[in-house]
Scaffold this active site. Structure first.
Site, PDB file in Angstrom:
ATOM      1  N   LYS A 122      -5.320  -4.489  14.268  1.00 28.29           N
ATOM      2  CA  LYS A 122      -5.053  -3.278  15.057  1.00 28.29           C
ATOM      3  C   LYS A 122      -6.154  -2.976  16.058  1.00 28.29           C
ATOM      4  O   LYS A 122      -5.903  -2.374  17.091  1.00 28.29           O
ATOM      5  CB  LYS A 122      -4.859  -2.055  14.143  1.00 28.29           C
ATOM      6  CG  LYS A 122      -3.496  -2.033  13.480  1.00 28.29           C
ATOM      7  CD  LYS A 122      -3.247  -0.725  12.760  1.00 28.29           C
ATOM      8  CE  LYS A 122      -1.882  -0.706  12.115  1.00 28.29           C
ATOM      9  NZ  LYS A 122      -1.666   0.479  11.281  1.00 28.29           N
ATOM     10  N   LYS A 206       5.089 -11.041  13.848  1.00 28.51           N
ATOM     11  CA  LYS A 206       6.029 -10.195  13.101  1.00 28.51           C
ATOM     12  C   LYS A 206       6.673  -9.151  14.016  1.00 28.51           C
ATOM     13  O   LYS A 206       6.059  -8.723  15.003  1.00 28.51           O
ATOM     14  CB  LYS A 206       5.361  -9.584  11.867  1.00 28.51           C
ATOM     15  CG  LYS A 206       4.547  -8.386  12.133  1.00 28.51           C
ATOM     16  CD  LYS A 206       4.060  -7.715  10.853  1.00 28.51           C
ATOM     17  CE  LYS A 206       3.205  -6.563  11.314  1.00 28.51           C
ATOM     18  NZ  LYS A 206       2.556  -5.756  10.372  1.00 28.51           N
ATOM     19  N   LYS A 209       6.573  -2.236  15.647  1.00 29.91           N
ATOM     20  CA  LYS A 209       6.786  -1.071  16.510  1.00 29.91           C
ATOM     21  C   LYS A 209       5.873  -1.142  17.725  1.00 29.91           C
ATOM     22  O   LYS A 209       6.164  -0.558  18.755  1.00 29.91           O
ATOM     23  CB  LYS A 209       6.416   0.203  15.745  1.00 29.91           C
ATOM     24  CG  LYS A 209       7.393   0.642  14.686  1.00 29.91           C
ATOM     25  CD  LYS A 209       6.793   1.837  13.921  1.00 29.91           C
ATOM     26  CE  LYS A 209       7.580   2.188  12.687  1.00 29.91           C
ATOM     27  NZ  LYS A 209       6.827   3.067  11.778  1.00 29.91           N
TER      28      LYS A 209
HETATM   29  P1  AMP Z   1       5.240   0.748   9.158  1.00 29.93           P
HETATM   30  O1  AMP Z   1       6.208   0.810  10.261  1.00 29.93           O
HETATM   31  O2  AMP Z   1       4.037  -0.079   9.494  1.00 29.93           O
HETATM   32  O3  AMP Z   1       4.897   2.080   8.555  1.00 29.93           O
HETATM   33  O4  AMP Z   1       5.965  -0.075   8.017  1.00 29.93           O
HETATM   34  C1  AMP Z   1       6.890   0.495   7.115  1.00 29.93           C
HETATM   35  C2  AMP Z   1       7.392  -0.531   6.134  1.00 29.93           C
HETATM   36  O5  AMP Z   1       8.109  -1.575   6.818  1.00 29.93           O
HETATM   37  C3  AMP Z   1       6.287  -1.245   5.340  1.00 29.93           C
HETATM   38  O6  AMP Z   1       6.744  -1.446   4.003  1.00 29.93           O
HETATM   39  C4  AMP Z   1       6.143  -2.568   6.037  1.00 29.93           C
HETATM   40  O7  AMP Z   1       5.659  -3.585   5.192  1.00 29.93           O
HETATM   41  C5  AMP Z   1       7.585  -2.844   6.459  1.00 29.93           C
HETATM   42  N1  AMP Z   1       7.630  -3.723   7.631  1.00 29.93           N
HETATM   43  C6  AMP Z   1       7.079  -3.481   8.847  1.00 29.93           C
HETATM   44  N2  AMP Z   1       7.316  -4.505   9.694  1.00 29.93           N
HETATM   45  C7  AMP Z   1       8.034  -5.428   8.989  1.00 29.93           C
HETATM   46  C8  AMP Z   1       8.588  -6.719   9.301  1.00 29.93           C
HETATM   47  N3  AMP Z   1       8.460  -7.245  10.515  1.00 29.93           N
HETATM   48  N4  AMP Z   1       9.287  -7.374   8.343  1.00 29.93           N
HETATM   49  C9  AMP Z   1       9.425  -6.821   7.111  1.00 29.93           C
HETATM   50  N5  AMP Z   1       8.917  -5.636   6.741  1.00 29.93           N
HETATM   51  C10 AMP Z   1       8.228  -4.941   7.661  1.00 29.93           C
END
Ligand code: AMP
Ligand code: TRP
Length: 345
Positions: A122, A206, A209
């Site tokens: 990050k 990956k 967002k």
């Molecule tokens: P975040 O948007 O970073 O708060 O992520 C929320 C949840 O989504 C967490 O459990 C992450 O591990 C999961 N997550 C985020 N990006 C991915 C991805 N590309 N593939 C699978 N899981 C994801």
């Protein structure tokens, strides 16, 4: 001192997870997190928070933060989390998270945080400009989980390291304060076909967002046209679809699209390949995948829109959830303070 044979944690099984209110949810969030949230609510007590305290480790416009918090709560419910079965709440409404996080900051070691890869990803080259909160982010995450003595944490693959840190903190706390098994060593529930969904533009990155390219991700707010367009333009290679999984090796974009198809349809990759082997991606695979995405995500975004049209309903769910969450967290923090030796605890 060598520990005697460990006695397993004897408290109830409990699930905790969270998503940051930092922008539109994408397919990776849906498959990596939300689908698992729904499955777990039938099996044990579940708490799902909207982690707004984590969100502010990077700048968030205050007005947007409130509506994004409601949006994540709406996404949970639209995906199938039932507020009668699971507790849905904003992290900042339960002050016990931050109280425990401070104590954990004094348990976690600098060396442990220095190893966290997400912080490095990050901040890139500009570490000195990052907030201190971004650095201690995983400690707050440990507090989110352990303040409920949660045993299971459904998350995507990228959270594995944070869960290891959570276990290290739990173990060190239990050891230092001579409270064996006070905190459980929670398990990351990463398994499943949607654990790591990759970018549609680059099969080695990956889906995220924060990717500047909107074409890299399918979001829950994309309409059918947007989904079809993004899938049509999704990067592939010139080879046809292979006949077996071995043939996906070294072809990250192909592997990702087949994986998404499998995860959404509930079929195995081998079954998908049996249907499309030998065909070009554009022939029927991509149109079928786009249709499947619209079929699965369309109702979720429709329901989200319906829920967000009346924020008072979501606010009532969040307020009720916060109250239920505090009722679990408060005695855990009270006991923790007693163990630490705080006056009046
Ligand atoms: P975040 O948007 O970073 O708060 O992520 C929320 C949840 O989504 C967490 O459990 C992450 O591990 C999961 N997550 C985020 N990006 C991915 C991805 N590309 N593939 C699978 N899981 C994801
Ligand atoms: N760090 C997680 C993410 O970026 C979000 C999160 C915060 C979380 N606290 C949590 C996930 C507790 C699971 C449990 O996705």
């Amino acid at each position: 001192m060598t520990d005697p044979t460990p006695v397993p944690y004897a408290g109830p099984e409990r699930v905790l997870s969270g998503v940051q209110p930092t922008g539109d949810l994408h397919l990776g969030n849906y498959l990596g997190a939300l689908v698992k949230f729904v499955a777990m609510q039938e099996r044990m007590q579940c708490l799902y928070c909207v982690v707004d305290l984590h969100a502010i480790t990077q700048w968030q416009d205050p007005k947007a933060l409130i509506s994004q918090t409601r949006e994540i709560a709406a996404a949970y419910i639209a995906a199938g989390v039932d507020p009668k079965k699971a507790i849905i709440f904003p992290q900042s409404a339960v002050p016990e998270h931050t109280e425990l996080a401070w104590i954990f900051q004094c348990v976690a070691r600098l060396g442990w945080l220095d190893r966290m890869t997400q912080f490095k990803e990050k901040t890139g080259k500009h570490k000195e400009r990052a907030s201190v909160g971004l650095y201690t982010y995983p400690v707050l995450q440990a507090a989110d989980i352990l303040v409920y003595q949660a045993t299971h944490v459904p998350v995507g693959e990228d959270q594995r390291q944070h869960l290891e840190l959570t276990r290290d903190i739990a173990q060190k706390f239990n050891h230092d304060f001579e409270a064996p098994n006070f905190f459980p060593l929670p398990q990351a529930m990463v398994e499943g076909p949607g654990a790591r969904i990759m970018s549609l533009r680059d099969g080695t990155a990956k889906m995220s967002k924060s990717d500047p390219s909107d074409a890299s991700r399918i979001t829950l707010t994309d309409d059918a046209d947007a989904i079809a367009g993004k899938i049509r333009k999704a990067k592939t290679d010139p080879e046809p679809l292979p006949s077996d999984e071995e043939g996906l090796k070294g072809r990250p974009e192909a592997e990702n699209l087949v994986g998404i198809f499998a995860a959404l349809s509930g079929q195995t990759r081998a079954q998908i390949l049996a249907t499309y082997a030998g065909q070009g991606f554009g022939q029927s695979f991509k149109p079928d995948l786009a249709n499947l995405l619209v079929e699965k995500l369309g109702p979720v975004s429709g329901e989200m829109r319906r829920l967000l049209a009346d924020p008072s309903q979501i606010d009532a769910i969040l307020a009720d959830g916060a109250q239920q969450a505090r009722a679990i967290a408060a005695p855990v923090v009270a006991q923790t303070k007693k163990l630490v030796g705080f006056w009046g605890a």
